[in-house]
Design an enzyme around this catalytic site. Sequence first.
Site: not given
Ligand SMILES: [Zn+2]
Lengths: 221, 316
Positions: B128, B165, B167, B254
């Site tokens: 991120h 991931d 996200h 995750d």
């Molecule tokens: Zn993540």
Amino acid sequence: MYVTNYMKRSPVTARPDDTIAEVKTLMANHHFRHLPVVGENGRLLGMVTDRDVRSAYPSSVLDERHGKDELLKVGQTAICEIMSYEVVFLPAFATLDDALVLLDRHKIGALPVVDGRHQVIGIFSIRDLIRAYTILFGLGERGSALVGVKDDGRPRPLTRIVQALEEHDIHFSRLVRNKSGLSGGGAPAISIRVNTMNLRAVHQALEEVGFVIDPMRPEKL
Amino acid sequence: MPLPCLLVDHPRYQEHDTGSQHPENPSRVEAIRQRLRSGPLKDRLLVRESAPASRAQCLAVHDESYLFRLEESCLMGLTAIDHPDNQIGYDSFEVALLAAGGGIAAIDLLERGEPGAAFSLNRPPGHHAESDRALGFCLLNNVAIAARHWQSAHGRRRILILDWDAHHGNGIQNIFLNDPEVFYISIHEHPTFSFPGTGFAEENGAKAGQGLTLNIPLPPGAGDREALEALECLVAPALAAFKPQALLVAAGFDGHADDDMSGLLYSTGLYGRLGIMTKRWGQACEGRVVSILEGGYHLESLAASVEAYLLGLSDD
Ligand SMILES: [Zn+2]
């Protein structure tokens, strides 16, 4: 919140004695599809749209010679003959919600915005409305996620949510109570756009005050 | 013969202090270490130490002003940078440099001819982090820094980054958005629901990098079936067509059903499948595959999923 924050200011306007040809050029040059028509004092008289202009011209099936004469004649007609006089407008203090209701009710693409003397100060279109709600809802911003909770039917659910989030210093940009649920045909639910990656903390804060998290899953296809 | 597992680790990963309540905390890497040391991988584990990424290696991705700001924030005793999500402590800058150095060390080991399934067991995560700011627990963009190193130090110009991931890796996407040599592919929970709210399917790169970003969002509740469908029908052909010289994996765990940080429902077994697929894809670029840890916040499932992935990646 107010249309004045998102409208186009000092819009191009037409006069009732402008010709259709002039208005057509004006629209093409500015890429407008809606022009407010104003009187001598700048007060709103009505609207003329690109559709009004187009339907004033003869259909293309007319033979060429006849068509040319007709074209010339139509072009010289004053717009007061084709404009709409049913004046739907937004006052300067209108909210985005007011605009949404009016745009939907009258099935039109844009509304003039007028001051207390009915002088045109701007024009507000469906595009402006979409842009405004996109900003208002925090859509397309980096750094947010959507969390759903089931509406437990107990009193003051929104107050309890806001209190819980504020106590944990969790910021959010949107809180929507949805009577028909978050996925198809579901029970009433509430969605919150939170400005954090830490969903564990959000879930805990909401569960502490008795809410059940709604996983917001779409129906299986 | 199974491949050795090249695990790049560092004891100082414990020292990135995120406070007592934070999901991204030292127990994550500790849980993985314990699992790998005691399970079926223990005999093929080769543990190597990470070294801090250099200033130049970081500057290939991040703005100098951001690096100063990050270092200052840590040394001044601030507890977060850019958002309360991004908790920091006095040592966090140095630990972030070590995390960024993990992928670099793994690349150098492979390029020196050490065969193995290379995995950087680092924290904080990175995908991120933008060139000029921290986001979503990430301080430095470990994967992007590794990609730039692979290009500049070893001349592997065409790099594919696969990010599964839960996200979207907004940082990686933005850093390589216009880049014609780095292909970013991400499978993640749909941005309408999931942090950070980017990674819609229509974001597909820009300018010279047009077509070299592939986003595959999955709805909340999606599991192994949807992920495997995306991997087989979308990722595999894109990868084959791009013909990368090296493969970097942003390995976040995750999306596991037990993990409360996303609405995805992956099983531990899916990560095993991912390991097998990644190994196969790596054969097309002479085994140049490096995986770098991103998210994963349910300790037990995180450790089990890393183990399953590494088993798939190193088994014959
Ligand atoms: Zn993540």
